[in-house]
Design an enzyme around this catalytic site. Structure first.
Site, PDB file in Angstrom:
ATOM      1  N   HIS A   1      31.532  -0.795 -43.790  1.00  9.92           N
ATOM      2  CA  HIS A   1      32.640  -1.410 -43.591  1.00  9.92           C
ATOM      3  C   HIS A   1      33.991  -0.911 -44.265  1.00  9.92           C
ATOM      4  CE1 HIS A   1      30.326  -5.188 -42.321  1.00  9.92           C
ATOM      5  NE2 HIS A   1      29.311  -4.470 -43.107  1.00  9.92           N
TER       6      HIS A   1
ATOM      7  N   GLU B   1      30.644  -2.120 -48.162  1.00  8.44           N
ATOM      8  CA  GLU B   1      31.989  -2.212 -48.243  1.00  8.44           C
ATOM      9  C   GLU B   1      32.668  -1.068 -48.899  1.00  8.44           C
ATOM     10  OE1 GLU B   1      34.227  -4.203 -46.999  1.00  8.44           O
ATOM     11  OE2 GLU B   1      32.965  -6.078 -46.085  1.00  8.44           O
TER      12      GLU B   1
END
Length: 219
Positions: free
Chosen positions: A26, A91
């Site tokens: 992500h 992330e």
């Protein structure tokens, strides 16, 4: 590699005895990694990830790899759902508007190598959020350097079978489904998702080149 522990309450056991078989990448799309971590640790937001990698290369672990983090949401990959129970979420500190920092990429490579070895995850199972949720998610986006990971065996190799000269979306959909893109979505959205992964900023009508990188997927 030093990993900083910042536990998030937003997690739980993996369902049905599942273990990590995928890694989902992500981007944070926030002002800073610190802001992203604060959000991912806030129980009112009900989101989390296993790791956050800062632009400086600093790696923070929010959720144990054995637990289920809440990063993937609704989606499907190769006919499988509940990707949260089947994956590890990473992330990356990036707003989606430019290249990923070199220090970040180096830390990601080191973390992925360690993770794939520990869980026996094949490189083909490293995917983007946009791969499993076409049209709903767009990260890690067109700036992410997938070929760099592929060259190191940290992501699946691209296919080499060319598409038909008179490329049609119906034919493309069949090829994309066999490559793992099984989420129920319209052909145009599917094409955009595949291009995010393999052709970056490409837009416009379908082309034979859109077929080429799609290799048959096997778990």
């Amino acid at each position: 590699m030093e990993i900083h522990q910042i536990p998030s309450p937003n997690c739980g056991p993996r369902r049905d005895g599942l273990i990590p078989r995928f890694v989902v990448l992500h981007y944070t799309a926030m002002k800073s990694a610190e802001a992203a971590i604060a959000r991912l640790c806030d129980p009112t937001h009900e989101v989390s990830a296993h790791y956050v990698i800062c632009k400086t290369g600093r790696v923070s672990q929010l959720v144990s790899e054995g637990l289920r983090a809440w990063h993937a949401g609704a989606g499907e990959w190769h006919g499988l759902r509940d990707i949260n129970s089947r994956s590890i979420g990473i992330e990356l500190d990036n707003d989606g508007q430019g290249p990923f920092a070199e220090a970040l990429m180096q830390s990601l490579e080191a973390l992925l190598a360690q993770m794939l070895n520990a869980w026996d995850i094949p490189p083909e199972n490293v995917i983007g959020h946009s791969d499993m949720a076409p049209g709903r998610k767009f990260d890690p986006g067109p700036w992410f350097d997938w070929p760099r990971l592929e060259a190191q065996g940290l992501a699946g190799q691209r296919g080499s079978t060319p598409g038909p000269k008179d490329a049609q979306l119906t034919q493309f959909t069949v090829r994309a489904r066999s490559a793992g893109y099984t989420m129920n979505t319209d052909p145009e959205t599917l094409l955009a998702a595949v291009r995010l992964r393999y052709r970056g900023f490409k837009t416009g009508p379908i082309e034979p080149q859109d077929f080429t990188p799609l290799a048959p997927f096997a778990i």
